[in-house]
Design a protein around this motif. Structure first.
Motif, PDB file in Angstrom:
ATOM      1  N   GLU A   1      -4.601  11.250  16.534  1.00 21.25           N
ATOM      2  CA  GLU A   1      -3.435  11.757  16.319  1.00 21.25           C
ATOM      3  C   GLU A   1      -3.014  12.172  14.674  1.00 21.25           C
ATOM      4  OE1 GLU A   1      -0.706   8.931  18.165  1.00 21.25           O
ATOM      5  OE2 GLU A   1      -1.713   9.299  20.305  1.00 21.25           O
TER       6      GLU A   1
ATOM      7  N   THR B   1     -11.349  22.559  18.276  1.00 16.71           N
ATOM      8  CA  THR B   1      -9.699  22.295  18.642  1.00 16.71           C
ATOM      9  C   THR B   1      -9.554  20.681  18.523  1.00 16.71           C
ATOM     10  OG1 THR B   1      -9.596  24.113  20.296  1.00 16.71           O
ATOM     11  CG2 THR B   1      -7.859  22.085  20.620  1.00 16.71           C
TER      12      THR B   1
ATOM     13  N   THR C   1      -7.048  18.583  20.105  1.00 16.94           N
ATOM     14  CA  THR C   1      -6.012  18.552  21.101  1.00 16.94           C
ATOM     15  C   THR C   1      -4.638  17.757  20.836  1.00 16.94           C
ATOM     16  OG1 THR C   1      -6.966  16.679  22.467  1.00 16.94           O
ATOM     17  CG2 THR C   1      -7.509  19.194  22.860  1.00 16.94           C
ATOM     18  N   ARG C   2      -4.940  16.584  20.114  1.00 17.14           N
ATOM     19  CA  ARG C   2      -3.744  15.625  19.812  1.00 17.14           C
ATOM     20  C   ARG C   2      -3.314  15.369  18.474  1.00 17.14           C
ATOM     21  NH1 ARG C   2      -3.987  10.916  24.699  1.00 17.14           N
ATOM     22  NH2 ARG C   2      -4.679  12.237  26.305  1.00 17.14           N
TER      23      ARG C   2
ATOM     24  N   SER D   1      -1.505  15.647  15.249  1.00 19.15           N
ATOM     25  CA  SER D   1      -0.259  15.670  15.087  1.00 19.15           C
ATOM     26  C   SER D   1       0.340  15.499  13.466  1.00 19.15           C
ATOM     27  CB  SER D   1       0.876  14.765  15.850  1.00 19.15           C
ATOM     28  OG  SER D   1       0.695  13.551  15.367  1.00 19.15           O
TER      29      SER D   1
ATOM     30  N   PRO E   1      -2.750  22.601  18.172  1.00 17.62           N
ATOM     31  CA  PRO E   1      -1.710  22.849  18.753  1.00 17.62           C
ATOM     32  C   PRO E   1      -0.619  21.633  18.758  1.00 17.62           C
ATOM     33  CG  PRO E   1      -3.305  21.875  20.097  1.00 17.62           C
ATOM     34  CD  PRO E   1      -4.058  22.253  18.806  1.00 17.62           C
ATOM     35  N   ARG E   2      -0.872  20.712  18.160  1.00 17.47           N
ATOM     36  CA  ARG E   2       0.343  19.703  18.016  1.00 17.47           C
ATOM     37  C   ARG E   2       0.648  19.376  16.768  1.00 17.47           C
ATOM     38  NH1 ARG E   2      -0.380  15.489  23.262  1.00 17.47           N
ATOM     39  NH2 ARG E   2      -0.572  16.910  24.859  1.00 17.47           N
TER      40      ARG E   2
ATOM     41  N   CYS F   1       2.168  18.602  13.497  1.00 14.32           N
ATOM     42  CA  CYS F   1       3.834  18.378  13.223  1.00 14.32           C
ATOM     43  C   CYS F   1       4.081  18.203  11.700  1.00 14.32           C
ATOM     44  CB  CYS F   1       4.616  17.631  13.919  1.00 14.32           C
ATOM     45  SG  CYS F   1       4.539  17.767  15.899  1.00 14.32           S
TER      46      CYS F   1
END
Length: 253
Positions: A185, A212, A214-215, A217, A241-242, A244
């Motif tokens: 993450e 990718t 996937t998790r 952030s 994709p995640r 932040c």
């Protein structure tokens, strides 16, 4: 009797439950372990996460050290999990014979430690050297000091990954990170060396499979060459994709 989690912070202090022993840059002695924690010989589970920094030496924390300084004194121990990184910086000593990865692995007796893995890294000038050795399966949520010499594997428990190196990374190393750490993450990257064998043509980049995370952030790349920043942030190379939070220097954008 119980379990114990031991870690060493950047000040190189050994944290033993509620007790604290100042270790400086030296090994913790057997006497200090026993004096501060008389129940240690009765431990059944031990988790050890250590980063050791040393200067002007070639001595690495290996299986021989762990057995002599720790395991031999824990007769009731049933489970021992560890992640140990030794960093050596040589200012005044010229050392050409750093322990190889084979040297490190051969110092761990399977009957005493179970399955382990390791990798070593060093600068071309050999003034900096690092060795990371860890027990398998890897059960900690943080993996520190990942380098190009990492041999691979899949680490399902890791949520935080710190990747730093002294040498250029190859084009497929970011993909290797994503495949080996599918649930991270947070990713910290520090590598100031330009990419090795960087793709030059558009035809070459089009053949690349998009990587990718996937998790993921949180991505921090303030100490990173723009080659890797480009690979991580451009959609034709990597999909996040995640994501932040991105920490990056303004002049790197």
């Amino acid at each position: 009797m119980g379990n114990l989690m031991i870690g060493i912070d950047r000040a190189h202090r050994v944290l033993l439950g509620t007790s604290e022993i100042s270790a400086g840059t030296h090994n913790v002695t057997n006497k200090s372990w026993k004096k501060s924690n008389p129940s240690l010989p009765y431990l059944q589970e031990l988790q050890l996460v250590v980063t050791v920094s040393r200067e002007d030496t070639y001595q690495v924390v290996d299986g021989n050290n762990l057995y002599t300084d720790i395991l031999i004194h824990l007769s009731q121990l049933k489970t021992f999990r560890f992640s140990i990184y030794t960093y050596i910086y040589n200012r005044n000593v010229s050392i050409d014979n750093f322990p190889s990865n084979d040297d490190i692995q051969q110092s761990f007796d399977y009957n005493k430690f179970g399955e382990i893995d390791s990798y070593v890294q060093h600068t071309i000038e050999k003034d900096e050297y690092g060795c990371h050795v860890y027990s398998l399966p890897f059960t900690f949520d943080m993996f520190n000091r990942l380098s190009m010499s990492f041999l691979g594997g899949v680490f399902y428990h890791v949520k935080i990954l710190v990747a730093n190196d002294y040498v250029p990374w190859e084009e497929n190393f970011v993909k290797k990170i994503a495949e080996s750490f599918p649930f991270i993450e947070t990713l910290f990257i520090a590598n100031s060396k330009p990419k090795k064998n960087k793709l030059q043509s558009s035809n070459e980049t089009q053949k690349l499979e998009v990587t990718t995370f996937t998790r993921l952030s949180e991505l921090r790349v303030t100490l990173t060459h723009t080659d890797y920043i480009e690979q991580l942030l451009f959609n034709r190379y990597t999909h996040l994709p995640r994501l932040c939070l991105l920490e990056i220097k303004y002049d790197q954008l």
